[in-house]
Each structure stands twice: as C-alpha cells, then as structure tokens.
Design a protein around this motif. Structure first.
Motif, PDB file in Angstrom:
ATOM      1  N   THR A  13      34.029  31.602  33.774  1.00  0.00           N
ATOM      2  CA  THR A  13      32.980  31.195  32.830  1.00  0.00           C
ATOM      3  C   THR A  13      33.588  30.853  31.472  1.00  0.00           C
ATOM      4  O   THR A  13      33.282  29.798  30.890  1.00  0.00           O
ATOM      5  N   ILE A  14      34.466  31.719  30.969  1.00  0.00           N
ATOM      6  CA  ILE A  14      35.101  31.473  29.664  1.00  0.00           C
ATOM      7  C   ILE A  14      35.961  30.214  29.715  1.00  0.00           C
ATOM      8  O   ILE A  14      35.908  29.375  28.807  1.00  0.00           O
ATOM      9  N   GLN A  15      36.739  30.052  30.778  1.00  0.00           N
ATOM     10  CA  GLN A  15      37.584  28.859  30.885  1.00  0.00           C
ATOM     11  C   GLN A  15      36.734  27.589  30.960  1.00  0.00           C
ATOM     12  O   GLN A  15      37.060  26.584  30.325  1.00  0.00           O
ATOM     13  N   ALA A  16      35.649  27.626  31.689  1.00  0.00           N
ATOM     14  CA  ALA A  16      34.784  26.448  31.813  1.00  0.00           C
ATOM     15  C   ALA A  16      34.161  26.086  30.469  1.00  0.00           C
ATOM     16  O   ALA A  16      34.112  24.906  30.097  1.00  0.00           O
ATOM     17  N   LEU A  17      33.694  27.075  29.728  1.00  0.00           N
ATOM     18  CA  LEU A  17      33.088  26.757  28.429  1.00  0.00           C
ATOM     19  C   LEU A  17      34.145  26.226  27.465  1.00  0.00           C
ATOM     20  O   LEU A  17      33.879  25.293  26.697  1.00  0.00           O
ATOM     21  N   ASN A  18      35.356  26.773  27.506  1.00  0.00           N
ATOM     22  CA  ASN A  18      36.418  26.260  26.638  1.00  0.00           C
ATOM     23  C   ASN A  18      36.820  24.834  27.016  1.00  0.00           C
ATOM     24  O   ASN A  18      37.072  24.015  26.138  1.00  0.00           O
ATOM     25  N   ARG A  19      36.879  24.542  28.314  1.00  0.00           N
ATOM     26  CA  ARG A  19      37.214  23.169  28.736  1.00  0.00           C
ATOM     27  C   ARG A  19      36.142  22.183  28.277  1.00  0.00           C
ATOM     28  O   ARG A  19      36.439  21.050  27.938  1.00  0.00           O
ATOM     29  N   ALA A  20      34.875  22.627  28.265  1.00  0.00           N
ATOM     30  CA  ALA A  20      33.777  21.748  27.859  1.00  0.00           C
ATOM     31  C   ALA A  20      34.021  21.183  26.461  1.00  0.00           C
ATOM     32  O   ALA A  20      33.854  19.983  26.240  1.00  0.00           O
ATOM     33  N   TRP A  21      34.434  22.036  25.514  1.00  0.00           N
ATOM     34  CA  TRP A  21      34.592  21.534  24.146  1.00  0.00           C
ATOM     35  C   TRP A  21      36.010  21.086  23.823  1.00  0.00           C
ATOM     36  O   TRP A  21      36.188  20.201  23.000  1.00  0.00           O
ATOM     37  N   THR A  22      37.043  21.653  24.489  1.00  0.00           N
ATOM     38  CA  THR A  22      38.418  21.280  24.136  1.00  0.00           C
ATOM     39  C   THR A  22      38.932  20.072  24.908  1.00  0.00           C
ATOM     40  O   THR A  22      39.610  19.225  24.339  1.00  0.00           O
ATOM     41  N   VAL A  23      38.635  19.990  26.193  1.00  0.00           N
ATOM     42  CA  VAL A  23      39.169  18.913  27.037  1.00  0.00           C
ATOM     43  C   VAL A  23      38.171  17.766  27.163  1.00  0.00           C
ATOM     44  O   VAL A  23      38.498  16.611  26.926  1.00  0.00           O
ATOM     45  N   LYS A  24      36.928  18.106  27.502  1.00  0.00           N
ATOM     46  CA  LYS A  24      35.907  17.073  27.714  1.00  0.00           C
ATOM     47  C   LYS A  24      35.283  16.591  26.410  1.00  0.00           C
ATOM     48  O   LYS A  24      34.711  15.509  26.371  1.00  0.00           O
TER      49      LYS A  24
END
Length: 134
Positions: A13-24
């Motif tokens: 969950t934490i990794q997915a939320l971080n990818r949402a704003w940092t990568v995507k």
C-alpha cells in the motif's frame, strides 16, 4: 491472516501510494490511499494538514513545482497493532528532483500510520522530514 502477509499488504500500500506521486505524477490517485480524516506533519508546513483534501493539495503543490528524477524507500519497518488492523510504517528515503532551476537531492525519514477499514488499508497520519543537519 498471518502477520507477514499483513505486513506485505501494508508495505505494498505504501509503495503504491508513493509510486502514484513520484513515478506517475498522479497525485489525484492518493484519494485511494489517504483516509478522509488523515493528518500530516510535513517539513514545509508550520501547522498540521487536516483531512484528505488538504493532504492531497500539499502533495500536488510539490509535484507541480518539482520534476522528480528519483525516489527510493530504504529499510522499511512495519509494526502491527490492534490485531493487525493498525500499522505504523517507518522508512528512510532518497529523492532527487528539479525545483526552481536547481537539481536537489534529499534524504530523510517518513512515518505513516494506517488503519484497516472495510477491508482496505488507509493512511490516517504521515510525518516526514529530511535528516537533521550535521
């Protein structure tokens, strides 16, 4: 569910939320992770941020002002409480981004508190900051 599986679910969950704003760069996706009553203590806001919308607005302001080159979570620790319905996640991070014509590199620490409601993990609190000056 056994503790290691719950910890994996929380960390994903934490990794997915971080990818949402940092990568995507898709800050609006944070509505799928931030609890409606979330609070956050950030390195740049004097007062606490209260509520999902305030938190998303703060993340969005950063993403719109910066071009993120690199993000990495380091050494995560997931602690479970209340029979696996609450979690505290701490980790260190490295980030590199362009802002104001400069490339900046920052390292720091982050602490999330999550609660499981209706079968889903929600971030109810976050506090992050760069490392203190040496």
């Amino acid at each position: 569910m056994e503790q290691s599986k719950i910890k994996d679910e929380v960390w994903q969950t934490i990794q997915a939320l971080n990818r949402a704003w940092t990568v995507k760069g898709n800050v609006d996706e944070l509505k799928n992770y931030f609890h409606k009553d979330m609070v956050a203590i950030t390195a740049t806001d004097r007062g606490r941020l209260e509520g999902r919308e305030s938190c998303i607005a703060a993340w969005k302001a950063f993403v719109e002002a910066a071009k993120i080159h690199y993000w990495k979570e380091i050494d995560p620790k997931i602690q479970l409480y209340i029979d696996g319905k609450s979690a505290v996640v701490t980790y260190y991070f490295d980030i590199s981004f362009d802002m104001g014509g400069q490339t900046m590199k920052m390292s720091g620490r982050d602490m999330f508190v999550l609660a499981k409601e209706d079968g889903k993990w929600w971030v109810v609190a976050d506090q992050f900051s760069p490392y203190p000056q040496q």
